[in-house]
Design a protein around this motif. Structure first.
Motif, PDB file in Angstrom:
ATOM      1  N   LEU A   8      -0.787 -36.572   7.659  1.00 52.97           N
ATOM      2  CA  LEU A   8      -0.472 -38.311   8.757  1.00 52.97           C
ATOM      3  C   LEU A   8       0.621 -39.043   9.136  1.00 52.97           C
ATOM      4  O   LEU A   8       0.731 -39.085   9.619  1.00 52.97           O
ATOM      5  CB  LEU A   8      -1.251 -38.671   8.505  1.00 52.97           C
ATOM      6  N   ALA A   9       1.569 -38.369   7.266  1.00 54.79           N
ATOM      7  CA  ALA A   9       2.608 -39.434   7.364  1.00 54.79           C
ATOM      8  C   ALA A   9       3.947 -38.676   8.463  1.00 54.79           C
ATOM      9  O   ALA A   9       4.747 -39.230   9.438  1.00 54.79           O
ATOM     10  CB  ALA A   9       3.040 -39.330   6.056  1.00 54.79           C
ATOM     11  N   ILE A  10       3.459 -37.663   8.433  1.00 59.80           N
ATOM     12  CA  ILE A  10       3.919 -36.701   9.887  1.00 59.80           C
ATOM     13  C   ILE A  10       4.250 -36.683  11.439  1.00 59.80           C
ATOM     14  O   ILE A  10       4.728 -37.011  11.782  1.00 59.80           O
ATOM     15  CB  ILE A  10       4.711 -34.987   9.271  1.00 59.80           C
ATOM     16  N   LEU A  11       2.721 -36.441  11.313  1.00 61.06           N
ATOM     17  CA  LEU A  11       2.361 -36.849  12.645  1.00 61.06           C
ATOM     18  C   LEU A  11       2.306 -38.391  13.067  1.00 61.06           C
ATOM     19  O   LEU A  11       2.923 -38.435  14.185  1.00 61.06           O
ATOM     20  CB  LEU A  11       1.205 -36.240  12.751  1.00 61.06           C
ATOM     21  N   PHE A  12       1.760 -39.255  12.410  1.00 56.44           N
ATOM     22  CA  PHE A  12       1.706 -40.556  12.985  1.00 56.44           C
ATOM     23  C   PHE A  12       2.010 -41.308  11.672  1.00 56.44           C
ATOM     24  O   PHE A  12       1.224 -41.662  11.092  1.00 56.44           O
ATOM     25  CB  PHE A  12       0.871 -40.449  13.868  1.00 56.44           C
ATOM     26  N   PRO A  13       3.074 -41.767  11.235  1.00 55.50           N
ATOM     27  CA  PRO A  13       3.326 -42.657  10.137  1.00 55.50           C
ATOM     28  C   PRO A  13       2.907 -43.764   9.949  1.00 55.50           C
ATOM     29  O   PRO A  13       2.339 -43.953   8.650  1.00 55.50           O
ATOM     30  CB  PRO A  13       5.044 -42.661  10.230  1.00 55.50           C
ATOM     31  N   PRO A  14       3.094 -44.488  10.623  1.00 53.19           N
ATOM     32  CA  PRO A  14       2.028 -46.289  10.526  1.00 53.19           C
ATOM     33  C   PRO A  14       0.407 -45.810   9.976  1.00 53.19           C
ATOM     34  O   PRO A  14       0.087 -46.547   8.914  1.00 53.19           O
ATOM     35  CB  PRO A  14       2.016 -46.936  11.459  1.00 53.19           C
ATOM     36  N   LEU A  15      -0.237 -44.802  10.516  1.00 54.36           N
ATOM     37  CA  LEU A  15      -1.294 -44.585  10.201  1.00 54.36           C
ATOM     38  C   LEU A  15      -1.959 -44.894   8.929  1.00 54.36           C
ATOM     39  O   LEU A  15      -2.714 -44.308   8.195  1.00 54.36           O
ATOM     40  CB  LEU A  15      -2.278 -43.645  11.746  1.00 54.36           C
ATOM     41  N   SER A  16      -0.778 -43.145   8.282  1.00 53.76           N
ATOM     42  CA  SER A  16      -0.826 -42.965   7.129  1.00 53.76           C
ATOM     43  C   SER A  16      -0.679 -44.361   5.737  1.00 53.76           C
ATOM     44  O   SER A  16      -0.880 -43.652   4.991  1.00 53.76           O
ATOM     45  CB  SER A  16       0.115 -41.508   6.601  1.00 53.76           C
ATOM     46  N   VAL A  17      -0.027 -45.368   6.388  1.00 51.75           N
ATOM     47  CA  VAL A  17       0.357 -46.298   5.230  1.00 51.75           C
ATOM     48  C   VAL A  17      -0.734 -47.652   5.558  1.00 51.75           C
ATOM     49  O   VAL A  17      -0.713 -48.832   4.949  1.00 51.75           O
ATOM     50  CB  VAL A  17       1.494 -47.029   5.618  1.00 51.75           C
ATOM     51  N   ILE A  18      -1.694 -47.051   6.011  1.00 53.66           N
ATOM     52  CA  ILE A  18      -2.523 -47.933   6.842  1.00 53.66           C
ATOM     53  C   ILE A  18      -3.639 -48.893   5.924  1.00 53.66           C
ATOM     54  O   ILE A  18      -3.813 -49.644   5.095  1.00 53.66           O
ATOM     55  CB  ILE A  18      -3.737 -47.992   8.403  1.00 53.66           C
ATOM     56  N   LEU A  30       7.724 -50.400  12.703  1.00 47.34           N
ATOM     57  CA  LEU A  30       9.626 -51.023  12.904  1.00 47.34           C
ATOM     58  C   LEU A  30      10.251 -49.920  12.711  1.00 47.34           C
ATOM     59  O   LEU A  30      11.051 -49.728  13.407  1.00 47.34           O
ATOM     60  CB  LEU A  30       9.516 -52.315  12.305  1.00 47.34           C
ATOM     61  N   LEU A  31       9.565 -49.058  11.267  1.00 42.66           N
ATOM     62  CA  LEU A  31      10.867 -48.492  11.590  1.00 42.66           C
ATOM     63  C   LEU A  31      10.912 -47.236  12.200  1.00 42.66           C
ATOM     64  O   LEU A  31      11.599 -45.777  13.120  1.00 42.66           O
ATOM     65  CB  LEU A  31      10.129 -47.298  10.001  1.00 42.66           C
ATOM     66  N   THR A  32       9.165 -46.229  12.874  1.00 44.64           N
ATOM     67  CA  THR A  32       8.913 -45.762  13.661  1.00 44.64           C
ATOM     68  C   THR A  32       9.564 -45.392  14.976  1.00 44.64           C
ATOM     69  O   THR A  32       9.658 -44.919  15.527  1.00 44.64           O
ATOM     70  CB  THR A  32       7.357 -45.020  13.230  1.00 44.64           C
ATOM     71  N   GLY A  35      13.422 -45.165  15.177  1.00 49.44           N
ATOM     72  CA  GLY A  35      12.917 -43.112  15.161  1.00 49.44           C
ATOM     73  C   GLY A  35      11.762 -42.940  14.921  1.00 49.44           C
ATOM     74  O   GLY A  35      11.591 -43.506  13.586  1.00 49.44           O
ATOM     75  N   TRP A  36      11.690 -41.648  14.720  1.00 52.30           N
ATOM     76  CA  TRP A  36      10.858 -41.021  14.106  1.00 52.30           C
ATOM     77  C   TRP A  36      11.311 -40.538  12.911  1.00 52.30           C
ATOM     78  O   TRP A  36      10.251 -41.058  11.670  1.00 52.30           O
ATOM     79  CB  TRP A  36      10.408 -39.683  14.730  1.00 52.30           C
ATOM     80  N   VAL A  37      11.858 -40.181  12.061  1.00 49.56           N
ATOM     81  CA  VAL A  37      12.088 -40.030  11.044  1.00 49.56           C
ATOM     82  C   VAL A  37      12.938 -40.991   9.725  1.00 49.56           C
ATOM     83  O   VAL A  37      12.184 -41.242   8.929  1.00 49.56           O
ATOM     84  CB  VAL A  37      14.172 -39.099  11.300  1.00 49.56           C
ATOM     85  N   ILE A  41      10.537 -41.107   6.766  1.00 52.77           N
ATOM     86  CA  ILE A  41      10.854 -41.347   5.382  1.00 52.77           C
ATOM     87  C   ILE A  41      10.426 -42.600   5.047  1.00 52.77           C
ATOM     88  O   ILE A  41       9.516 -42.434   3.387  1.00 52.77           O
ATOM     89  CB  ILE A  41      12.434 -41.447   5.433  1.00 52.77           C
ATOM     90  N   GLY A  42      10.302 -43.321   5.568  1.00 47.87           N
ATOM     91  CA  GLY A  42       9.659 -44.592   5.087  1.00 47.87           C
ATOM     92  C   GLY A  42       7.755 -44.721   4.741  1.00 47.87           C
ATOM     93  O   GLY A  42       7.691 -44.654   3.903  1.00 47.87           O
ATOM     94  N   ALA A  43       7.780 -44.265   5.111  1.00 51.19           N
ATOM     95  CA  ALA A  43       5.829 -43.560   5.440  1.00 51.19           C
ATOM     96  C   ALA A  43       5.787 -42.811   3.829  1.00 51.19           C
ATOM     97  O   ALA A  43       5.522 -43.236   3.020  1.00 51.19           O
ATOM     98  CB  ALA A  43       5.224 -43.045   6.185  1.00 51.19           C
TER      99      ALA A  43
END
Length: 51
Positions: A8-18, A30-32, A35-37, A41-43
């Motif tokens: 999930l962090a690779i596909l949609f990072p914000p959803l993985s850290v909710i 904001l990081l996403t 840019g996606w990368v 990385i942040g997630a």
């Protein structure tokens, strides 16, 4: 970190850290948007944190 969270962090990072809180979600969002990368990385860094 479970396999599904990493995927999930690779596909949609914000959803993985909710589940880590609103601040983490906003930072990764904001990081996403920058840019996606950086979002991925942040997630992964937030998910790898043991606190």
């Amino acid at each position: 970190m479970s396999f599904w969270r990493v995927l999930l962090a690779i596909l949609f990072p914000p959803l993985s850290v909710i589940g880590k809180g609103c601040g983490s979600f906003v930072i990764v969002l904001l990081l996403t948007l920058c840019g996606w990368v950086p979002g991925v990385i942040g997630a992964l860094v937030i998910l790898n944190n043991t606190n």
